[in-house]
Design a protein around this motif. Structure first.
Motif, short mmCIF file in Angstrom:
data_model
loop_
_atom_site.label_atom_id
_atom_site.label_comp_id
_atom_site.label_asym_id
_atom_site.label_seq_id
_atom_site.Cartn_x
_atom_site.Cartn_y
_atom_site.Cartn_z
N SER A 156 -28.88 7.57 -1.10
CA SER A 156 -27.45 7.46 -1.38
C SER A 156 -27.32 7.29 -2.89
O SER A 156 -28.17 6.68 -3.52
N ASN A 189 -32.90 17.33 3.32
CA ASN A 189 -32.19 16.15 2.78
C ASN A 189 -33.07 15.34 1.84
O ASN A 189 -32.70 14.27 1.41
N ASP A 190 -34.24 15.87 1.52
CA ASP A 190 -35.15 15.17 0.61
C ASP A 190 -35.30 16.00 -0.66
O ASP A 190 -35.57 17.20 -0.59
N MET A 191 -35.13 15.35 -1.81
CA MET A 191 -35.13 16.09 -3.07
C MET A 191 -36.46 16.81 -3.32
O MET A 191 -36.50 17.87 -3.95
N ARG A 192 -37.57 16.24 -2.80
CA ARG A 192 -38.87 16.92 -2.97
C ARG A 192 -38.82 18.31 -2.32
O ARG A 192 -39.27 19.29 -2.91
P1 AMP Z 1 -34.01 5.88 -2.37
O1 AMP Z 1 -32.71 5.85 -1.63
O2 AMP Z 1 -33.90 5.33 -3.75
O3 AMP Z 1 -35.14 5.26 -1.59
O4 AMP Z 1 -34.37 7.43 -2.57
C1 AMP Z 1 -34.81 8.21 -1.48
C2 AMP Z 1 -34.72 9.67 -1.89
O5 AMP Z 1 -35.38 9.88 -3.14
C3 AMP Z 1 -35.40 10.62 -0.93
O6 AMP Z 1 -34.50 11.01 0.10
C4 AMP Z 1 -35.78 11.79 -1.81
O7 AMP Z 1 -34.69 12.69 -1.92
C5 AMP Z 1 -35.98 11.16 -3.16
N1 AMP Z 1 -37.39 10.97 -3.53
C6 AMP Z 1 -38.21 9.98 -3.13
N2 AMP Z 1 -39.44 10.13 -3.66
C7 AMP Z 1 -39.38 11.24 -4.41
C8 AMP Z 1 -40.33 11.95 -5.22
N3 AMP Z 1 -41.59 11.52 -5.36
N4 AMP Z 1 -39.90 13.07 -5.86
C9 AMP Z 1 -38.62 13.48 -5.73
N5 AMP Z 1 -37.69 12.86 -4.98
C10 AMP Z 1 -38.06 11.76 -4.32
#
Ligand code: AMP
Length: 396
Positions: free
Chosen positions: A206, A276-279
């Motif tokens: 988020s 939904n994941d930036m990776r």
């Molecule tokens: P957070 O809410 O701060 O835990 O962020 C989670 C989100 O960060 C995940 O859904 C990914 O989109 C992104 N994310 C987590 N680890 C990585 C990574 N190593 N490289 C790029 N995006 C990441």
């Protein structure tokens, strides 16, 4: 002094144990449980892990348990949970249906299991207590406003961490101290230099952007609910409020189903065709996947939109900070957000930026008027620190 920080989800319990003995701040251990069906059992397992690991002898060794509730009617800051606080949270269950009910339930079970331990909550709205009213209002009938239809702002613990840490890194101990004491004295600590203007970009599962003036929030891209502002992983973010009645009337979809679609099938997932994941989005984009590129570009556009808003409200910026899962780990996204802003004094060092993942760094070019920083956030530490300050302030 040992403080346990518990993060309560509807079916998860994550914890971190901090020790503040001898003037130090130490993370002793962390853990968690997923797919929890019996919260009482999960709390007992957590305490058993702390005991078997030798971190505590008994519950009495915990000075407090700290939590990160999001909002309550008429209450914010760091408070001790009691029935009045829990009832105030329940009043706003409708504003935060995914957050408030599991928190209230979880805190009640903690209270049963640990009757002698202070249970303290740091509300996510606290960081915006001093924000100008005009920044926090919608143009709605007064009766709606009285029901809580206003901007509240969230991610308060994360943006407060950035407020403190960015001021330290910029050599502004006066502002760092003001930020540290914000929930104790409401920002009464003096600023001994020019105003410090920071734009904090918490980009993760988020996302939100906040303007920070002298260590205090002046607004946040999250509005009434934690579903608004930038597009989130599965959640829609900003949406014209008239879209909902339009879609419901045109398709006959129920309000519950529309709400589910906005929470579970929206955001980056909707734009990218399921990622939904930036990776995944970045790797798909590099392989030429056009919807994945669009999701990336919408997030970049929205981040720039809000950075621009706070750059104006703050009369410029001393620093732009990237934090949270995406902000800390995605050099490509930081580069896209900062591209072509030299006329605003924002110039990235492309090589330095490309090297930085999950660590503190300044990634702006040496001549950049605005520092561009990466700072891993630490919401749990903020909660533990505020719990400790609360205990010291309320010491008999
Ligand atoms: P957070 O809410 O701060 O835990 O962020 C989670 C989100 O960060 C995940 O859904 C990914 O989109 C992104 N994310 C987590 N680890 C990585 C990574 N190593 N490289 C790029 N995006 C990441």
């Amino acid at each position: 002094m040992k403080i346990l920080v518990a993060n309560l989800g509807s079916t998860s319990l994550k914890y971190r144990l901090f020790d503040f003995s001898g003037g130090q701040e130490r993370l002793l251990t962390r853990g968690g449980f997923e797919r929890v069906t019996d919260y009482g059992a999960a709390i007992e397992s957590c305490l058993a892990e702390l005991k078997s690991g030798g971190w505590i002898q008994s519950e009495k060794d915990l000075a407090a348990v700290g939590f990160k509730p999001i909002l309550a009617k008429g209450i914010t800051g760091c408070v001790q949970f009691d029935e009045r606080v829990l009832a105030a949270m329940e009043t706003y269950n409708g504003i935060a249906p995914a957050h408030n009910p599991p928190y209230v339930n979880g805190v009640r079970i903690f209270a049963q299991k640990m009757p002698g331990t202070p249970l303290l909550g740091l509300f996510e709205t606290a960081f915006y207590q001093g924000a100008p009213e005009a920044a926090m209002r919608y143009a709605v009938p007064d009766a709606w406003y009285q029901m809580g239809v206003r901007k509240w702002g969230y991610h308060g613990a994360s943006h407060k961490f950035i407020a403190e840490r960015s001021a330290e890194m910029l050599g502004r101990e006066d502002v760092a101290e003001r930020a540290r004491r914000l929930y104790i004295d409401g920002g009464a600590s003096p600023v001994k230099g020019p105003a410090l203007r920071v734009i904090s970009c918490h980009l993760g599962g988020s996302s939100s952007v906040t303007g920070i003036l002298n260590g205090a929030g002046i607004g946040n891209s999250l509005g009434m609910s934690p579903q608004s502002g930038l597009p989130h992983n599965n959640r829609v973010g900003e949406l014209d409020s008239f879209a909902l009645p339009y879609v419901m009337r045109a398709t006959g979809v129920s309000l519950d189903e529309a709400e589910r679609l906005m929470c579970k099938e929206g955001g980056l997932k909707a734009l990218s065709g399921g990622y939904n994941d930036m990776r995944d989005i970045v790797s798909q984009m590099k392989e030429g996947n056009a919807p994945a590129r669009l999701a990336f570009e919408v997030l970049v556009h929205q981040a720039r939109h809000w950075i621009g808003a706070y750059y104006l409200q703050l009369n410029g910026a001393d620093a732009i900070v990237f934090t949270a899962g995406i902000g800390e780990n995605t050099p490509e996204l930081r580069a896209a957000v900062c591209q072509g802003l030299d006329q605003l004094g924002i110039v990235l060092d492309a090589e330095a930026n490309a090297q930085v993942r999950a660590r503190e760094a300044v990634v702006s070019a040496p001549g950049s008027r605005v520092k561009i920083m990466v700072i891993p956030t630490n919401e749990e530490l903020v909660i533990a620190r505020e719990a400790r300050r609360f205990l010291e302030q309320h010491k008999q």
